[in-house]
Design an enzyme around this catalytic site. Sequence first.
Site, PDB file in Angstrom:
ATOM      1  N   LYS A 279      -2.005   5.340  -4.648  1.00  0.00           N
ATOM      2  CA  LYS A 279      -3.428   5.624  -4.450  1.00  0.00           C
ATOM      3  C   LYS A 279      -3.697   7.031  -3.931  1.00  0.00           C
ATOM      4  CE  LYS A 279      -5.338   1.079  -4.527  1.00  0.00           C
ATOM      5  NZ  LYS A 279      -5.878  -0.071  -3.823  1.00  0.00           N
TER       6      LYS A 279
ATOM      7  N   ARG B  71       1.084  -5.201  -3.374  1.00  0.00           N
ATOM      8  CA  ARG B  71       0.709  -4.973  -4.776  1.00  0.00           C
ATOM      9  C   ARG B  71       1.199  -3.579  -5.160  1.00  0.00           C
ATOM     10  NH1 ARG B  71      -3.305  -2.697  -7.796  1.00  0.00           N
ATOM     11  NH2 ARG B  71      -4.083  -3.879  -9.572  1.00  0.00           N
TER      12      ARG B  71
HETATM   13  N1  HH2 Z   1      -6.316  -1.976  -6.211  1.00  0.00           N
HETATM   14  C1  HH2 Z   1      -6.620  -1.772  -7.515  1.00  0.00           C
HETATM   15  C2  HH2 Z   1      -6.978  -2.836  -8.338  1.00  0.00           C
HETATM   16  N2  HH2 Z   1      -6.994  -4.098  -7.863  1.00  0.00           N
HETATM   17  N3  HH2 Z   1      -6.655  -5.625  -6.089  1.00  0.00           N
HETATM   18  C3  HH2 Z   1      -6.341  -5.857  -4.809  1.00  0.00           C
HETATM   19  N4  HH2 Z   1      -6.345  -7.117  -4.326  1.00  0.00           N
HETATM   20  N5  HH2 Z   1      -5.995  -4.831  -3.952  1.00  0.00           N
HETATM   21  C4  HH2 Z   1      -5.975  -3.541  -4.359  1.00  0.00           C
HETATM   22  O1  HH2 Z   1      -5.683  -2.656  -3.524  1.00  0.00           O
HETATM   23  C5  HH2 Z   1      -6.314  -3.254  -5.725  1.00  0.00           C
HETATM   24  C6  HH2 Z   1      -6.663  -4.340  -6.578  1.00  0.00           C
HETATM   25  C7  HH2 Z   1      -6.577  -0.379  -8.069  1.00  0.00           C
HETATM   26  O2  HH2 Z   1      -5.326  -0.105  -8.580  1.00  0.00           O
HETATM   27  P1  HH2 Z   1      -4.890  -0.189 -10.143  1.00  0.00           P
HETATM   28  O3  HH2 Z   1      -5.093  -1.578 -10.685  1.00  0.00           O
HETATM   29  O4  HH2 Z   1      -3.522   0.296 -10.280  1.00  0.00           O
HETATM   30  O5  HH2 Z   1      -5.846   0.811 -10.870  1.00  0.00           O
HETATM   31  P2  HH2 Z   1      -7.091   0.626 -11.804  1.00  0.00           P
HETATM   32  O6  HH2 Z   1      -8.055  -0.272 -11.107  1.00  0.00           O
HETATM   33  O7  HH2 Z   1      -7.599   2.012 -12.030  1.00  0.00           O
HETATM   34  O8  HH2 Z   1      -6.586  -0.010 -13.072  1.00  0.00           O
END
Ligand code: HH2
Length: 278
Positions: free
Chosen positions: A222, A256
Amino acid sequence: MPATLACAGYRLALDRPRLMGVVNLSSDSFSGDGCAGDSSRAIERGLRLVEEGADILDLGAESSRPGASPVSAEVELSRLLPVLEGLLPCGVPISVDTAKPEVMRAAGAAGAAMINDIQALEAPGAMAAAASATAALCLMHMQGTPATMQRQPYYRDVVQEVFDYLSRRVAAALAAGVARERLVVDPGFGFGKTLAHNLLLLRHLDRFVALGVPLLVGISRKSMLGAITGRPVGERLAASVAAAILAAQRGAAILRVHDVAATRDALKVLDAVNMEDK
Ligand code: HH2
């Protein structure tokens, strides 16, 4: 605190920190590894993460990066269902990252073992949709929406406010008939938070253990890590692993992460050190 998490047909033991491997199905994921409509590539990635030691897989078909635009339930489901189906036999629970009740219902019917909702089941109909199934439920804190959340996040006391919010959402879920053993909470790193807010949350993460349900933490790759190290998203592996270990030491039950193998090794070191104490 429940020692296991009830995830539909699975019971996930939480005697040590567990790893949730991220499989992004969107085209604009911030992390740079979105599988954008390529189901076979997404299934391959999921299987690789399980081989590397993932205890859960999290499938997300709508990016939540700051400024991301929403997609329809139809688009989400058309990306999710083939991958969910392809990964069902992989032997670990599959989580679906969604805030839409219709996606929750369809994913649950197709075998999803966890619903991971960055809106903590606040969308109209989401609580009822989630409560009626048996999947585990992750309730995450966010200030604002992905489109606006990083404009001017403001808190008087970020740790207390996030704690109180999660406490209210746990109470709402219990009142809707959800068993406590199905619940997980997440402070939502980067979701309507400045670097200072994120650091306070991580520093005081152990306070969230008092919520009485397992804690899930997502810091992997992040922008807070970019702000600290000055590195672009593709070069945040070491920082991500460090953050995961700091979270585990402060009570996180599920991490995660995008980089399962490296985080797994680091957790083994932590486990070995903690064993010495027993
Ligand atoms: N962060 C993201 C998405 N979903 N869910 C939970 N429970 N906690 C988190 O910190 C979280 C989440 C963002 O990360 P990512 O899925 O890698 O990116 P994007 O939303 O751009 O696909």
